[in-house]
Design a protein around this motif. Sequence first.
Motif, PDB file in Angstrom:
ATOM      1  N   ALA A 189     -14.799   6.869  -0.947  1.00 33.54           N
ATOM      2  CA  ALA A 189     -13.948   8.025  -0.630  1.00 33.54           C
ATOM      3  C   ALA A 189     -13.225   8.515  -1.886  1.00 33.54           C
ATOM      4  O   ALA A 189     -13.081   9.721  -2.102  1.00 33.54           O
ATOM      5  N   ILE A 190     -12.792   7.569  -2.731  1.00 31.66           N
ATOM      6  CA  ILE A 190     -12.075   7.923  -3.961  1.00 31.66           C
ATOM      7  C   ILE A 190     -12.984   8.724  -4.898  1.00 31.66           C
ATOM      8  O   ILE A 190     -12.624   9.799  -5.381  1.00 31.66           O
ATOM      9  N   VAL A 191     -14.214   8.211  -5.164  1.00 29.09           N
ATOM     10  CA  VAL A 191     -15.088   8.918  -6.118  1.00 29.09           C
ATOM     11  C   VAL A 191     -15.684  10.178  -5.498  1.00 29.09           C
ATOM     12  O   VAL A 191     -15.889  11.187  -6.184  1.00 29.09           O
ATOM     13  N   ASN A 192     -15.939  10.167  -4.181  1.00 27.92           N
ATOM     14  CA  ASN A 192     -16.501  11.361  -3.534  1.00 27.92           C
ATOM     15  C   ASN A 192     -15.547  12.538  -3.589  1.00 27.92           C
ATOM     16  O   ASN A 192     -15.955  13.686  -3.543  1.00 27.92           O
ATOM     17  N   SER A 222       0.016   3.973   3.015  1.00 24.27           N
ATOM     18  CA  SER A 222      -0.214   2.542   2.836  1.00 24.27           C
ATOM     19  C   SER A 222      -0.430   2.238   1.358  1.00 24.27           C
ATOM     20  O   SER A 222      -0.383   1.100   0.928  1.00 24.27           O
ATOM     21  N   GLY A 223      -0.712   3.283   0.574  1.00 24.16           N
ATOM     22  CA  GLY A 223      -0.880   3.065  -0.867  1.00 24.16           C
ATOM     23  C   GLY A 223      -2.206   2.439  -1.215  1.00 24.16           C
ATOM     24  O   GLY A 223      -2.425   2.045  -2.363  1.00 24.16           O
ATOM     25  N   ASN A 224      -3.154   2.347  -0.256  1.00 23.13           N
ATOM     26  CA  ASN A 224      -4.442   1.717  -0.538  1.00 23.13           C
ATOM     27  C   ASN A 224      -5.131   2.361  -1.727  1.00 23.13           C
ATOM     28  O   ASN A 224      -5.596   1.691  -2.639  1.00 23.13           O
ATOM     29  N   LYS A 225      -5.205   3.706  -1.703  1.00 21.84           N
ATOM     30  CA  LYS A 225      -5.953   4.425  -2.737  1.00 21.84           C
ATOM     31  C   LYS A 225      -5.350   4.140  -4.117  1.00 21.84           C
ATOM     32  O   LYS A 225      -6.050   3.759  -5.054  1.00 21.84           O
ATOM     33  N   VAL A 226      -4.022   4.313  -4.211  1.00 23.27           N
ATOM     34  CA  VAL A 226      -3.333   4.108  -5.496  1.00 23.27           C
ATOM     35  C   VAL A 226      -3.476   2.659  -5.935  1.00 23.27           C
ATOM     36  O   VAL A 226      -3.775   2.363  -7.097  1.00 23.27           O
ATOM     37  N   PHE A 227      -3.297   1.737  -4.976  1.00 26.42           N
ATOM     38  CA  PHE A 227      -3.391   0.308  -5.287  1.00 26.42           C
ATOM     39  C   PHE A 227      -4.775  -0.036  -5.832  1.00 26.42           C
ATOM     40  O   PHE A 227      -4.910  -0.773  -6.819  1.00 26.42           O
ATOM     41  N   ILE A 228      -5.830   0.507  -5.175  1.00 26.89           N
ATOM     42  CA  ILE A 228      -7.208   0.200  -5.598  1.00 26.89           C
ATOM     43  C   ILE A 228      -7.459   0.732  -7.003  1.00 26.89           C
ATOM     44  O   ILE A 228      -7.981   0.021  -7.871  1.00 26.89           O
ATOM     45  N   ILE A 229      -7.055   1.995  -7.255  1.00 26.38           N
ATOM     46  CA  ILE A 229      -7.282   2.595  -8.581  1.00 26.38           C
ATOM     47  C   ILE A 229      -6.537   1.793  -9.655  1.00 26.38           C
ATOM     48  O   ILE A 229      -7.095   1.450 -10.697  1.00 26.38           O
ATOM     49  N   GLN A 230      -5.272   1.442  -9.373  1.00 25.52           N
ATOM     50  CA  GLN A 230      -4.479   0.682 -10.362  1.00 25.52           C
ATOM     51  C   GLN A 230      -5.069  -0.704 -10.598  1.00 25.52           C
ATOM     52  O   GLN A 230      -5.114  -1.188 -11.731  1.00 25.52           O
ATOM     53  N   SER A 231      -5.540  -1.337  -9.507  1.00 24.51           N
ATOM     54  CA  SER A 231      -6.110  -2.693  -9.634  1.00 24.51           C
ATOM     55  C   SER A 231      -7.414  -2.676 -10.423  1.00 24.51           C
ATOM     56  O   SER A 231      -7.689  -3.584 -11.213  1.00 24.51           O
ATOM     57  N   ILE A 232      -8.229  -1.614 -10.223  1.00 24.94           N
ATOM     58  CA  ILE A 232      -9.486  -1.503 -10.995  1.00 24.94           C
ATOM     59  C   ILE A 232      -9.158  -1.246 -12.462  1.00 24.94           C
ATOM     60  O   ILE A 232      -9.798  -1.799 -13.360  1.00 24.94           O
ATOM     61  N   ASP A 233      -8.126  -0.421 -12.706  1.00 25.14           N
ATOM     62  CA  ASP A 233      -7.684  -0.204 -14.100  1.00 25.14           C
ATOM     63  C   ASP A 233      -7.278  -1.517 -14.760  1.00 25.14           C
ATOM     64  O   ASP A 233      -7.472  -1.707 -15.965  1.00 25.14           O
ATOM     65  N   LYS A 234      -6.725  -2.446 -13.947  1.00 25.32           N
ATOM     66  CA  LYS A 234      -6.315  -3.758 -14.479  1.00 25.32           C
ATOM     67  C   LYS A 234      -7.474  -4.755 -14.495  1.00 25.32           C
ATOM     68  O   LYS A 234      -7.284  -5.927 -14.772  1.00 25.32           O
ATOM     69  N   ARG A 235      -8.678  -4.259 -14.090  1.00 26.71           N
ATOM     70  CA  ARG A 235      -9.907  -5.067 -14.057  1.00 26.71           C
ATOM     71  C   ARG A 235      -9.784  -6.277 -13.126  1.00 26.71           C
ATOM     72  O   ARG A 235     -10.255  -7.370 -13.429  1.00 26.71           O
TER      73      ARG A 235
END
Length: 732
Positions: A663-666, A627-640
Motif C-alpha cells: 500500500a505504501i509503494v503503490n 495507529s502510525g503503522n505506515k510511519v512506523f514501517i517507513i521509519q523502521s525500514i530506514d533504520k534497516r
Amino acid sequence: MAEEVHASLTEYLKKYFGFSSFKGNQEAIIQNVLEGKDTFVLMPTGGGKSLCYQLPALKMEGTAIVISPLIALMKNQVDAMRSFIEGDGIAHFLNSSLSKTAVAKVKQDILEGRTKLLYVAPESLTKEDNIQFLKQINISFYAIDEAHCISEWGHDFRPEYRRIRPIITEIGKAPLIALTATATPKVQHDIQKNLGMLDATVFKSSFNRANLYYEVRPKQDATKEIIKFIKANSGKSGIIYCLSRKKVEELADALKVNGIKAVPYHAGLDSNSRSENQDKFLMEETDVVVATIAFGMGIDKPDVRYVIHYDIPKSLEGYYQETGRAGRDGGEGNCIAFYSYKDIQKLEKFMHGKPIAEQEIGKQLLQDTVSYAESSVCRRKTLLLYFGEDYTQENCGNCDNCLNPKELFDGKDAILKTLDVIVELQEKFKADHVVNFLVGNATSGIKTYKHHTNELFGIGKEKDEKYWNGIIRQMLIHHLLTKDIENYGLLKISPRGRAFMEEPYSIMMAKDHDYGDSDDDEAAGTGAGKGGGAADEALFSLLKDLRKSMSKKLGLPPFVLFQDPSLEDMSIQYPISMEELQNITGVGVGKAKKYGKEFIELIKKYVEENEIERPQDMVVKSVVNKSGNKVFIIQSIDKRMDLEDIANAKGMDMKDLLSEMEAIVNSGTRINLDYYINEHVDEDKLDEVFDYFKNEAKTESIEEALDFLGEDDYTEEEVRLIRIKFISEMGN
C-alpha cells in the motif's frame, strides 16, 4: 364509571403530557396499574412505554420507584417530567452522580410528599441506607424499566437486575410494572419468573415497525459506503453502531474529515464528553453519533432517519432495539447493517474464557444473527418470528429481500429429509448438530452420540451446511419446526410439521445470500481491487489507453503507474484536481504528482464534453492512519530493522506487513528493502523476478508471476518483496 375514569385519564394525558389520545395499549396498561395489579409491558421502542408508569404515578398516592439502568436515561426522564409539571420536586433520581447535599434534598422532597417519581439505579437500590430510607415512605408501585436486563438470554444482561426482587420484598410490597422494548418468549418468561410476577397481566404490542426499511450489505469498503449514504442524506440525523471504541473513534474521524458533522460516544470517554456529545445530537448541533451500544437507551429523539451497523451486533434483540431508534415519529427510518462472517468469528473469539453456559447462550444468539443476515426471506418476517410474532404478508415491500427477491425452489424433499433426521435424533438436538448429521460431518459432537454410525447419517451430503441451515430457518418461519423455549435452540417438530410428514406438499423456498469473504476496511485499499461495476466504462477504457501509451513512453509496465482499482475509482469519482486525485484508491501524493497531470487533464476534458455531473461530494478523504503503522514501517525500514521484528512490534504477521508495504509503494512512497532482500533472497532469483516485472508482466498479479516463474522455485513472499522493490524503484 368506566367513562369517568376514561375522561379523567384523558384529562391527565392532555393536562400533563399535551396529548389528546392514548397510543396502542397505553390506556389499558395504565388502568391495570391503577387497579394495583402486576403488569408486564412488551412495547417496541417509540411506542410510549414511559407514559405507562409516569401517568399513574401522578394519579396515585405516594411515590413510584422507577428502577432504570442508565444515569443519562434517568436524567432525561426527570428533566422531561419537570418540563411537564411545575416544581422540580415532582421527579428525582438517586444515583452515584449526586452529592450528599443533593441526596439530602431528594430525600426531603420525598418525605414531604412532593415527589411522585423516584428513579434509582439497581446498584443504588441495594445500598443499605437507601433500603432503610425507602422503608419509611409510601410506595405507590415499582416500575422496572429495560426489564430485559434481568435475563441472561437478553441482549443487555446485568447481574444486579436479578437482585431486584429480594430487595423490593425487603423494602415493602407494592404492585410491579416491568417494561421492555425487546423480549423473545424465552426472555419474557425469564423476566416474569425472576420478578415473581408469572400471574401479571401481559400487554404485548406488535413488534412490526412498518416505516423502517431493513437492509444487509456485504462489508466491503464499509466506511466509503457509509460516507456516500450520509452525503446522499445530508442534514438528516443518524446513529452508527460499532462494537469497539477504537472503530468508533476511527469512523467518527473519517466522517469529520469528509465534512460530516459527527461525534463519538463510548464508555471510554469521560462523562462530561459523553453528555456533551449526546446533547449536541439531541440539540441538532451534530448530525451523526458514532457509538458503541452504550448510546441510545431511552434517547427520545423522534427524527433519527437512519441507524447503520458498521459491525453486526451480538444478538437480534440488540439489533432490533438499536434499529428501533430510527423513525420513532413514524417517518422515514433506514436500517442498514454491514455483514461479514469474519465479524461473527471475532465475536466468538471474545467468548473464550467465559463460563461454558454463557458461551452456549452467546453462540446461540450469534447464530440467530447470522440467520437473519444471510437469509433471503423477508427481513420483517425473520425479525418478528424471533419475538414470537407472525408476519403474514408475503412481501413487506420495505426490506432489501422483498424489493430484490432471490430465486425460489421447491423445498419439499429437503424438508422431508430434515424432519426424518430430527425424528431419528428424537428432537434432542440443536440446528448445528442436525446440519452436521445431514451433510455427514463426523464432528466430535456427532461421534459422542455415535450418530456417524446411523444409516441416515449424510442423507443430505449432496448439499452444504449453508443450504441446510437455510432450509431449517425457513421451516421455522413456516411453523414446521419450533425451538424449545426452556432448552433454548433444541429443534422440535410442530403439529404442522407432523401433518406435513403425513401429507407432504410443495413449499417454495429462497436461496440464501452468499456474502463470501467480505473485506472490512482494514483489508481494503492494499492493491487488491474489487470489481465495482458502477464505473464509467467509456472513461475507464480511455484511462487504460492513456496508461498504456504513457507506460510505453516511460518504459514501465502499466501497473507501475496506476493499478486497475485506481483507474476504476477514477472512472467513478471523476477527479479533476491534484487534491481530488490523491483521494483515489491507491494514489498517494507522490504518485499523483509524478503521473497524475495527464490523467486529470483527460478526465476534465471527458467531464466537460459529456456534461457529466460529478459526485464531488462522494470523494472520500482518508484519515491519516492514527495507529502510525505506515510511519512506523517507513521509519523502521530506514533504520534497516528486520521485517519480522517490524511485524511483531505491530502485532502483524508477515503477510499483513507485506500488504502494508505494498500500500505504501503503490501510493507513491519509496522504501529501500535492499538490506533485507539481499540477505534473504538469492541474487539470481532477484534478477529474474525483477526482469519479469520489468519486461514480461502484463499485470501486477502475484499468481501470474508465480505461474510464469514456477511455483516450486519461488515463494509468494519472495515475489511480493521483489515486486515492492520494483515498484518503489521504477515507479516512485
